[in-house]
Design an enzyme around this catalytic site. Structure first.
Site, PDB file in Angstrom:
ATOM      1  N   GLY A 145      48.476  36.537  31.937  1.00 13.34           N
ATOM      2  CA  GLY A 145      47.786  35.404  31.161  1.00 13.34           C
ATOM      3  C   GLY A 145      48.523  34.329  31.027  1.00 13.34           C
ATOM      4  O   GLY A 145      48.351  33.051  30.497  1.00 13.34           O
TER       5      GLY A 145
ATOM      6  N   LYS B  51      57.493  32.425  21.643  1.00 15.60           N
ATOM      7  CA  LYS B  51      58.486  33.299  22.299  1.00 15.60           C
ATOM      8  C   LYS B  51      57.987  34.259  23.328  1.00 15.60           C
ATOM      9  O   LYS B  51      56.968  34.422  23.361  1.00 15.60           O
ATOM     10  CB  LYS B  51      59.459  34.037  21.235  1.00 15.60           C
ATOM     11  CG  LYS B  51      60.096  33.092  20.419  1.00 15.60           C
ATOM     12  CD  LYS B  51      60.899  33.856  19.147  1.00 15.60           C
ATOM     13  CE  LYS B  51      60.277  34.375  18.187  1.00 15.60           C
ATOM     14  NZ  LYS B  51      61.536  34.643  17.152  1.00 15.60           N
ATOM     15  N   GLY B  52      58.685  35.102  23.858  1.00 16.40           N
ATOM     16  CA  GLY B  52      58.057  36.248  25.055  1.00 16.40           C
ATOM     17  C   GLY B  52      57.308  37.294  24.191  1.00 16.40           C
ATOM     18  O   GLY B  52      57.810  37.981  23.252  1.00 16.40           O
TER      19      GLY B  52
ATOM     20  N   GLU C 214      56.778  42.037  27.043  1.00 16.05           N
ATOM     21  CA  GLU C 214      57.656  43.206  27.015  1.00 16.05           C
ATOM     22  C   GLU C 214      57.732  44.335  25.774  1.00 16.05           C
ATOM     23  O   GLU C 214      57.722  45.482  25.771  1.00 16.05           O
ATOM     24  CB  GLU C 214      59.042  43.162  27.586  1.00 16.05           C
ATOM     25  CG  GLU C 214      58.930  42.827  29.157  1.00 16.05           C
ATOM     26  CD  GLU C 214      60.263  42.471  29.475  1.00 16.05           C
ATOM     27  OE1 GLU C 214      61.023  43.085  30.253  1.00 16.05           O
ATOM     28  OE2 GLU C 214      60.756  41.478  28.839  1.00 16.05           O
TER      29      GLU C 214
ATOM     30  N   ARG D 226      59.266  35.808  30.119  1.00 17.54           N
ATOM     31  CA  ARG D 226      59.723  34.500  30.058  1.00 17.54           C
ATOM     32  C   ARG D 226      58.925  33.348  30.314  1.00 17.54           C
ATOM     33  O   ARG D 226      59.006  32.072  29.734  1.00 17.54           O
ATOM     34  CB  ARG D 226      60.928  34.182  30.917  1.00 17.54           C
ATOM     35  CG  ARG D 226      60.556  34.654  32.433  1.00 17.54           C
ATOM     36  CD  ARG D 226      61.700  33.875  33.281  1.00 17.54           C
ATOM     37  NE  ARG D 226      62.073  32.847  33.336  1.00 17.54           N
ATOM     38  CZ  ARG D 226      61.187  32.046  34.236  1.00 17.54           C
ATOM     39  NH1 ARG D 226      60.076  32.397  34.887  1.00 17.54           N
ATOM     40  NH2 ARG D 226      61.450  30.611  34.530  1.00 17.54           N
TER      41      ARG D 226
END
Lengths: 288, 762, 159
Positions: free
Chosen positions: B480, B719-720, B723, B521
């Site tokens: 997404g 931010k990411g 993960e 990212r």
């Protein structure tokens, strides 16, 4: 490869008589199509019997008879099985997922004769007899252990069709239980499977015991030494554990893609104890 | 009403739920031919016979190619090692040896079966034998010295024989500190491979025309795949065009080229479009899976229980070729201390060649086994010291101003403390422990993770109809990041709805460079680039609108598809009118944003050979797991899983939840169900029957809290996200199982056999 | 190549089955009928991406013979959105975040459609068990199950 379909039993038997070993019987086909796609099987003709009338029902005439084309889904829901043979319903509900159960049949499961076949242990403890028909010789009945003779090896003549399975009656004081060991919560090929059928007397002592296992030998089998040692017991765990060791002695657990021999060795006696305990509670429980 | 933080429906959801999306495997070109690969049936050996003449004569066959036909090139992501086909020797089971292209897939497969291949099989090198570094062990790459780094000879890194990469940190005084320690605790953890098992197998459709190759594929990193194709074919990267399609899952496994180079080559050879697709077993056998690894960790403790020194040795299985794994060998140096204050730490990270499928990136690279090792070790230390496991962690947690091993200063590490505090609110440690039954256990842990800093670009253009186009090769691998993240950020800027944003399919001919959907990212980097571009486009549109409205550009707002004067509802024009007017008066209105995270300061002397030197744009997390083990079967059930995740800023809560739930599910799969075991250099699991992916009945609903500490560079501080959810799962589940059984878990996955054995010992 | 005697109804349209004996229903749908919404994920009846309904029951079309569908009713994902509108289940999945990469989604829609016809108000456990034959690698399932559990049946039970 030809495709011949029929919804008539006589027509099906005629095709088998005509084609002999060139024919491959196809019901739900869940194992079969994979084998064909992988090039492991190359039959001359697929004889599609999935819609054949009259061999998919569950009927009663002295012995309960389960038609060979009854699907796992039907078995898992049928009131007569749920009531008196719940281990069969339960094991059927564990075969693959909904998609497998909707088309997979008891006939297919037995005739595929996998060492891990989920339905075999419950059928074995209920003394299942296999009903086999052919055009030229009519019907015959053979005890299940004499029909599934080896790994993926059944005693079926090329012109024969399995039409059903008849089961021993279940009386008061008799119950059954089945447990399958896998890794995930579903879609597992049995790492081990244990089915138990017990009959108790008025003192809640085991008077008859039947134990069948899968995935610890080339063929699911009745563990006769363990069965004998359960006679006369009540639910005493030390003695049940000893019976579990006898079961292990009669088994040949191996390493395969699904589990190690060591795990099977560790888990089999534990599962056996758990299934016997559960079965005993059902057999001695409130009047059925 | 801002779209930032809104549970907006992703813009591709409707097409997907109707089955209308065209994935890589669905893409067809009229007249395309079908390729099939002959793959090495053995892990190692010399090809003694390869006769394709019978195959070439079979019905429907257009071409058969082998190493005899390939360009004289070597390709690689970091080090150029690989030829298009196995040349002379085979190095892993599944390595391509030949390709047949025919009119139909069945004809191609039949011709493959007719190829006469003989291999003089040799014993393969596995991780254990590679680690031993015995001079007698055969070399997986006898010609290793001749391999050139992609970045040039001056960028070579330490490597030798079967060691594809070695990165070390050797601070002074570590041994002395161990010698004077009050206590030394030592642990080990071994982790098996994990297969990404995206549901859509890999495919490629390639065309060759006018001297250029066009490849249609569903990959995470089109520019990288383009470069790899160009390397294999020996052409300039601009001679290759990669066009992306909807991706049916990837998780890192589709970052690198797979079928594309051979498909492109065969398109040229045959003069026709060529399609290649993996069946599931091929895909499983050759996917760059998460590497198997052995982690050995020991810590010196002083009398107060402080961790005064550490040594961490990490040996990772590269497989037969390196791909990205060389960079990833940096991760052990970054994670060796976990999220705790530890004194001087010696780290040796070694990546070993073996005769197995090349390994690569899978969500949270390295984190799963490194945090499992570090967090198991923390439990182990706490137990040795007789201190509560949570308290010990809190006493030694990183705080603002602490540094990582590489000298990187953490100015917001106190988010960790906050994460543990918030975890305590939803799952109070004392209470959870007190209510454990005899077969239950609880595990806790913390982690930090990066947001990959690599470059991205987005061009935003104002369309005459009032919609906005975003031209980018950013890929949405399912997360997404594009259909929610970038879409919402741009829509929010222009005051339009998400369905008014059109984002192009990835196309390396058209867009600027994008470094792929990796390292969490995309929203951060490309969202930022797209926002920057949007602000510039708005500036241009505002100038035009100001003219139309006779107003000051700074008094204007973009709202509900219009541009108008703030506080003057009558003074509005539609965005369409502004865009149209602008196009015809000043020219088409568009702007490009480019972004890459600025370099993070670190100490270059901290390590040797470190190719990926910093952890930029960090996020901080705490997880807890409650498990129950079954004393009859040894099965482990995760009954409760709690996540506290630092995201910077929530762009879409539904999307964030999806990443947390999905990431934890993959972590549970890796820890309890999935197994990719290697025996004699072959995988024992080869289909989805034996490679057990977790089902709905296996995964609990994950409880979670998000923390928002906006990053100054991220779009709205984002931010990411993708993960971190997987990074701690093996760690806390292993801790919970150890707690339940009383025996330390030393291997991932945890098997029921391990559990029964532990219970027997209790 | 066998040309079947009876036709099959695919999404309400009568179709003649022309395929060889070993052709799977999945191949027939995708290659002969151009219905690409049903996906191939494993070809071994494990992942469920190929799930379609035959006479209302979900099955893995990747291991089911095309010629076995003669005289029967097949429903695929393309038949679920009637007249262009999403079914109530599809809309619920979309709203709940039950779609990420979407490759497994058509298979889930078919299984869940069958479930809801059978039982309009399944609880989360029943839903989870019903989808045992469908693997999702992206979502971790929670949002899929919640979409179904939260989706109230319309009057008359239609979904």
């Amino acid at each position: 490869m030809d495709f011949r379909r029929t919804d008539d039993i006589e027509e099906a038997l005629a095709s088998l008589a005509e084609l002999g070993p060139d024919a491959q019987i196809l019901a739900g086909g869940t194992d079969l199509m994979m084998q064909i796609q992988r090039g492991e099987l190359d039959p001359g003709t697929l004889v599609h019997i999935e819609r054949v009338d009259g061999i998919g029902e569950i009927t009663e005439n002295g012995r309960l008879t389960v038609g060979a084309l009854a699907t796992h889904l039907e078995l898992s829901r049928h009131p007569a099985l749920l009531d008196r043979y719940p281990s069969i319903s339960y094991s059927a509900s564990l075969v693959g997922g909904w998609q497998t159960q909707a088309v997979g049949t008891i006939g297919g499961n037995v005739c595929n004769a996998s060492p891990a076949a989920d339905l075999l242990p419950p059928l074995l403890v209920h003394g299942a007899r296999v009903l086999v028909a052919s055009q030229d010789r009519g019907e015959r009945e053979v005890p299940l252990p004499d029909f599934v003779v080896g790994r993926r090896n059944i005693a079926r003549e090329p012109d024969e069709l399995v039409t059903g399975f008849s089961l021993d009656p279940v009386e008061e004081g008799t119950a059954d239980s089945y447990r399958k060991v896998g890794r995930r919560g579903a879609m597992e090929v049995a790492i081990v499977g244990v089915a138990v059928r017990l009959s108790v007397d008025s003192e809640a002592t085991i008077k008859e015991a039947r134990v069948a296992v899968c995935s610890v030998g080339p063929v699911p089998f009745r563990a006769t030494a363990a069965e004998e040692s359960l006679i006369g017991l009540t639910a005493d765990s030390d003695e049940i554990a000893a019976a579990g060791q006898l079961l292990l002695e009669q088994s040949q657990p191996i390493d395969d893609a699904r589990a190690t021999a060591r795990y099977r060795t560790m888990v089999l006696p534990r599962v056996f104890e758990s299934v016997v305990t559960d079965c005993y509670l059902r057999a001695t429980g409130p009047s059925r | 009403m801002s779209l930032i933080g809104a549970p907006v429906i992703r813009t591709d959801a409707v097409a997907k739920v109707r089955g209308e999306s065209i994935y890589g495997v669905d893409y067809v070109v009229p007249g395309m031919l079908h390729g099939c690969l002959l793959r090495s049936p053995v892990p190692a050996g010399m090809i003694t016979r390869l006769d394709t003449s019978a195959a070439a004569a079979m019905p429907g066959v257009h071409a058969v190619c082998t190493s005899a036909d390939q360009p004289d090139t070597r390709a690689g992501w970091v080090l150029c090692e690989q030829r298009m086909f196995a040349t002379g020797r085979v190095r892993y089971e599944g390595e391509p040896v030949a390709v047949v292209v025919a009119d139909s897939p069945k004809q191609a497969a039949a011709a493959i079966a007719a190829i006469d291949l003989e291999i003089d099989e040799a014993p393969g090198v596995d991780l254990a034998s590679a680690m031993a570094e015995d001079p007698e062990t055969p070399l997986v790459h006898p010609e290793w010295k001749s391999y050139q780094p992609v970045a040039g000879p001056e960028m070579d890194h330490p490597r030798r024989r079967n060691v594809a990469a070695e990165m070390t940190s050797e601070p002074e005084g570590v041994e002395a500190l161990f010698a004077e320690a009050a206590l030394v605790v030592e642990d080990q953890l071994v982790s098996d491979r994990q297969y990404q098992a995206y549901i859509e197998p890999k495919s490629a459709v390639a065309l060759f025309a006018e001297g250029r190759y066009t490849v249609h594929t569903a990959v995470q990193y089109p520019f990288n795949v383009r470069d790899r194709i160009a390397q294999f074919l020996g052409v300039r990267s601009s001679d290759v065009r990669v066009i992306g399609h909807t991706i049916g899952g990837a998780f890192g496994g589709k970052l690198d080229a797979a079928l594309e180079p051979i498909a492109a080559f065969m398109a040229q050879q045959t003069g026709r479009p060529v399609r290649l697709v993996n069946n599931r077993t091929e895909d499983l056998l050759t996917c760059p899976s998460r590497e198997n690894a052995v982690v050995r960790i020991r810590t010196a403790l002083d009398a107060e229980g402080n961790m005064i020194a550490r040594e961490l040795l990490c040996d990772m299985d590269n497989g037969a070729y390196s791909a990205e794994s060389i960079w990833l060998a940096s991760i052990p140096l970054h994670l060796a201390k976990g999220v705790y204050q530890v004194g001087p730490t010696r780290v040796v990270s070694r990546l070993h060649y073996t005769n197995t499928a090349p390994t690569g990136a899978f969500r949270g690279v390295g984190s799963t086994y490194l945090y499992a090792a570090v967090e198991r070790h923390m439990d182990s230390i706490a137990e040795a010291l007789g201190i509560d496991r949570r308290n010990y962690r809190l006493d030694h947690l990183l705080v603002d101003g602490d540094t990582l091993l590489n000298g990187q200063v953490l100015d917001n590490a106190s988010i960790l403390g906050e994460a543990f505090d918030r975890l305590e609110e939803i799952a109070p440690w004392a209470e959870v422990n007190a209510s454990k039954g005899p077969y239950q256990g609880v595990g806790i842990g913390g982690c930090l993770w990066l947001t990959n800093p690599m470059p991205g670009q987005a061009t935003v253009k104002a369309n005459e109809d009032g919609t906005i186009s975003v031209i980018t090769s950013a890929t949405d691998n399912g997360s997404g990041a594009v259909t929610m993240g970038i879409t919402q950020i741009v829509a929010d800027e222009f005051g339009v709805g998400p369905t008014d944003i059109h984002i192009t399919a990835p196309d390396t001919d058209v867009t600027g460079y994008d470094a792929g959907s990796q390292g969490s990212r995309t929203t951060h980097i490309v969202g930022r680039a797209a926002r920057d571009a949007s602000l510039e486009v708005k500036r241009q549109l505002a100038d035009v609108a100001a003219e139309m409205l006779e107003a000051n550009p700074t008094d204007l707002e973009f709202i509900n598809g219009t541009v108008g004067v703030v506080g003057a509802p009558g003074s509005r024009v539609s965005l369409a009118e502004v865009a149209t007017a602008g196009t015809w008066t000043v020219g088409p209105i568009a702007a490009t944003g480019s972004y890459t995270t600025p370099p993070v300061e670190f100490d270059p002397g901290c390590a040797n050979g470190l190719l990926f030197p910093t952890m930029p744009t960090l996020t901080y997390h705490a997880h807890m797991a409650v498990v129950e083990v079954d004393p009859v079967t040894g099965k482990v059930t995760v009954q409760r899983y709690v996540v506290v995740q630092d995201v910077g800023r929530v762009i879409n809560p539904t999307g964030v939840r999806g990443q947390i739930q999905g990431g934890v599910a993959q972590g549970i799969g890796h820890t309890l169900y999935e197994s990719l075991r290697i025996k004699d250099c072959r995988y024992l699991e080869r289909t989805l029957e034996t490679y057990r992916l977790p089902l709905a009945v296996d995964i609990p609903t994950v409880e979670f809290i998000t923390l928002e500490h906006p990053d100054p560079e991220g779009p709205h501080g984002a931010k990411g996200v993708g993960e971190p959810p997987i990074a701690l799962v093996s760690a806390v589940v292993a801790n919970a199982v150890s707690d339940a059984t009383g025996s330390p878990v030393e291997r991932i996955p945890i098997t029921p056999e391990d559990v029964l054995e532990a219970l027997d010992r209790r | 190549m066998t040309v079947a005697e009876d036709s099959v109804s695919v999404n309400g349209r009568s179709v003649t089955v022309r395929s060889s004996a070993g052709t799977t229903l999945l191949e027939f749908l995708r290659e002969s009928l151009g219905l690409l919404g049903t996906k191939e994920g494993c070809s071994e009846g494990e992942c469920g991406a190929c799930t379609v309904l035959v006479d209302g029951q979900p099955l893995h079309s990747c291991i089911y013979p095309a010629l076995a569908t003669q005289g029967r009713t097949v429903e695929t994902i393309e038949g679920i959105s009637k007249g262009g509108d999403l079914s109530s289940l599809q809309a619920a999945l979309v709203a709940a975040g039950g779609v990420q990469c979407g490759f497994c989604t058509p298979g889930f829609v078919m299984t869940l459609t069958a479930l809801l016809r059978d039982d309009p108000s399944p609880d989360p456990d029943q839903i989870a068990r019903a989808i045992s034959g469908n693997i999702c690698r992206c979502t971790g399932y929670a949002q899929i199950v919640e979409a179904v559990a939260a989706d109230p049946p319309r009057p008359g039970g239609a979904r």
